[in-house]
Motif scaffolding. Structure first.
Motif, PDB file in Angstrom:
ATOM      1  N   CYS A  95       0.852  -1.171   0.000  1.00 33.66           N
ATOM      2  CA  CYS A  95       0.000   0.000   0.000  1.00 33.66           C
ATOM      3  C   CYS A  95       0.900   1.237   0.000  1.00 33.66           C
ATOM      4  O   CYS A  95       1.957   1.239   0.652  1.00 33.66           O
ATOM      5  CB  CYS A  95      -0.877  -0.032   1.243  1.00 33.66           C
ATOM      6  SG  CYS A  95      -1.949   1.387   1.477  1.00 33.66           S
ATOM      7  N   ALA A  96       0.504   2.263  -0.714  1.00 31.98           N
ATOM      8  CA  ALA A  96       1.338   3.456  -0.827  1.00 31.98           C
ATOM      9  C   ALA A  96       0.487   4.711  -0.804  1.00 31.98           C
ATOM     10  O   ALA A  96      -0.700   4.685  -1.146  1.00 31.98           O
ATOM     11  CB  ALA A  96       2.154   3.399  -2.113  1.00 31.98           C
ATOM     12  N   ALA A  97       1.138   5.813  -0.435  1.00 33.72           N
ATOM     13  CA  ALA A  97       0.445   7.098  -0.396  1.00 33.72           C
ATOM     14  C   ALA A  97       1.439   8.220  -0.660  1.00 33.72           C
ATOM     15  O   ALA A  97       2.650   8.064  -0.442  1.00 33.72           O
ATOM     16  CB  ALA A  97      -0.222   7.299   0.965  1.00 33.72           C
ATOM     17  N   GLU A  98       0.928   9.326  -1.136  1.00 32.04           N
ATOM     18  CA  GLU A  98       1.748  10.520  -1.267  1.00 32.04           C
ATOM     19  C   GLU A  98       0.827  11.722  -1.448  1.00 32.04           C
ATOM     20  O   GLU A  98      -0.332  11.597  -1.846  1.00 32.04           O
ATOM     21  CB  GLU A  98       2.719  10.440  -2.446  1.00 32.04           C
ATOM     22  CG  GLU A  98       2.081  10.552  -3.815  1.00 32.04           C
ATOM     23  CD  GLU A  98       3.108  10.684  -4.924  1.00 32.04           C
ATOM     24  OE1 GLU A  98       4.309  10.416  -4.682  1.00 32.04           O
ATOM     25  OE2 GLU A  98       2.723  11.081  -6.032  1.00 32.04           O
ATOM     26  N   LEU A  99       1.363  12.891  -1.151  1.00 30.31           N
ATOM     27  CA  LEU A  99       0.601  14.112  -1.358  1.00 30.31           C
ATOM     28  C   LEU A  99       0.195  14.224  -2.832  1.00 30.31           C
ATOM     29  O   LEU A  99       1.000  13.944  -3.725  1.00 30.31           O
ATOM     30  CB  LEU A  99       1.426  15.331  -0.959  1.00 30.31           C
ATOM     31  CG  LEU A  99       1.535  15.597   0.549  1.00 30.31           C
ATOM     32  CD1 LEU A  99       2.611  16.632   0.830  1.00 30.31           C
ATOM     33  CD2 LEU A  99       0.200  16.033   1.116  1.00 30.31           C
ATOM     34  N   ALA A 100      -1.019  14.619  -3.070  1.00 29.53           N
ATOM     35  CA  ALA A 100      -1.545  14.703  -4.427  1.00 29.53           C
ATOM     36  C   ALA A 100      -0.718  15.630  -5.310  1.00 29.53           C
ATOM     37  O   ALA A 100      -0.611  15.418  -6.519  1.00 29.53           O
ATOM     38  CB  ALA A 100      -2.994  15.168  -4.390  1.00 29.53           C
ATOM     39  N   SER A 101      -0.101  16.635  -4.729  1.00 31.51           N
ATOM     40  CA  SER A 101       0.678  17.601  -5.505  1.00 31.51           C
ATOM     41  C   SER A 101       1.910  16.987  -6.170  1.00 31.51           C
ATOM     42  O   SER A 101       2.427  17.535  -7.140  1.00 31.51           O
ATOM     43  CB  SER A 101       1.101  18.764  -4.613  1.00 31.51           C
ATOM     44  OG  SER A 101       1.842  18.280  -3.510  1.00 31.51           O
ATOM     45  N   ARG A 102       2.389  15.835  -5.687  1.00 27.22           N
ATOM     46  CA  ARG A 102       3.582  15.225  -6.274  1.00 27.22           C
ATOM     47  C   ARG A 102       3.296  14.574  -7.610  1.00 27.22           C
ATOM     48  O   ARG A 102       4.054  14.712  -8.550  1.00 27.22           O
ATOM     49  CB  ARG A 102       4.197  14.198  -5.317  1.00 27.22           C
ATOM     50  CG  ARG A 102       4.886  14.801  -4.128  1.00 27.22           C
ATOM     51  CD  ARG A 102       5.746  13.760  -3.417  1.00 27.22           C
ATOM     52  NE  ARG A 102       7.014  13.543  -4.095  1.00 27.22           N
ATOM     53  CZ  ARG A 102       7.418  12.380  -4.574  1.00 27.22           C
ATOM     54  NH1 ARG A 102       6.637  11.326  -4.496  1.00 27.22           N
ATOM     55  NH2 ARG A 102       8.586  12.252  -5.152  1.00 27.22           N
ATOM     56  N   GLY A 103       2.221  13.817  -7.683  1.00 24.50           N
ATOM     57  CA  GLY A 103       1.811  13.243  -8.963  1.00 24.50           C
ATOM     58  C   GLY A 103       2.440  11.926  -9.343  1.00 24.50           C
ATOM     59  O   GLY A 103       1.999  11.281 -10.295  1.00 24.50           O
ATOM     60  N   SER A 104       3.465  11.469  -8.654  1.00 27.76           N
ATOM     61  CA  SER A 104       4.158  10.248  -9.061  1.00 27.76           C
ATOM     62  C   SER A 104       3.309   9.009  -8.838  1.00 27.76           C
ATOM     63  O   SER A 104       3.286   8.085  -9.657  1.00 27.76           O
ATOM     64  CB  SER A 104       5.473  10.101  -8.299  1.00 27.76           C
ATOM     65  OG  SER A 104       6.350  11.145  -8.607  1.00 27.76           O
TER      66      SER A 104
END
Length: 124
Positions: A95-104
């Motif tokens: 499972c993974a997550a990141e801030l939407a602003s990064r886009g990767s």
């Protein structure tokens, strides 16, 4: 601090189904994209499915038509419903997550936060 905890992996025969779950917490600032990646022994990690902060999904070609990603914000849980599993789906799923602003992550390239993984094994 973002925390991601996967569950639901296991062993199934080809053609079978599994549902992976990821309990998430710590999304304090901003909006996040979430997704699933997998890594098989001897292979590079690859993106499987992603879901945007507005619940728009994106799937790898290998997952289209067989996998469904969804998110329940009230339960703070991300899901990956997998059907018609094949031996080549055998891998550790993360499972993974990141801030939407990064886009990767939404492009299934990378992420900033990861769970510990859950093993999926598909036998022929």
């Amino acid at each position: 601090q973002v925390q991601l905890v996967e569950s639901g992996g296991g062993s199934v025969q080809a053609g079978g189904s599994l549902r992976l779950s990821c309990a998430f917490s710590g999304f304090t600032y901003g909006r996040y994209h979430m997704g699933w990646f997998r890594q098989a022994p001897g292979k590079e990690r690859e993106g499987v499915a992603a879901i945007s902060d507005y619940d728009i999904p994106n799937y790898a070609a290998s997952a289209k038509g067989r996998f469904t990603i969804s998110k329940d914000n009230a339960k703070k849980t991300l899901y990956l419903e997998m059907q018609d599993l094949k031996p080549e789906d055998t891998a550790m799923y993360y499972c993974a997550a990141e801030l939407a602003s990064r886009g990767s992550l939404f492009r299934l390239l990378d992420a900033t936060d990861w769970g510990q993984g859950t093993q999926v094994t598909v036998s022929s």
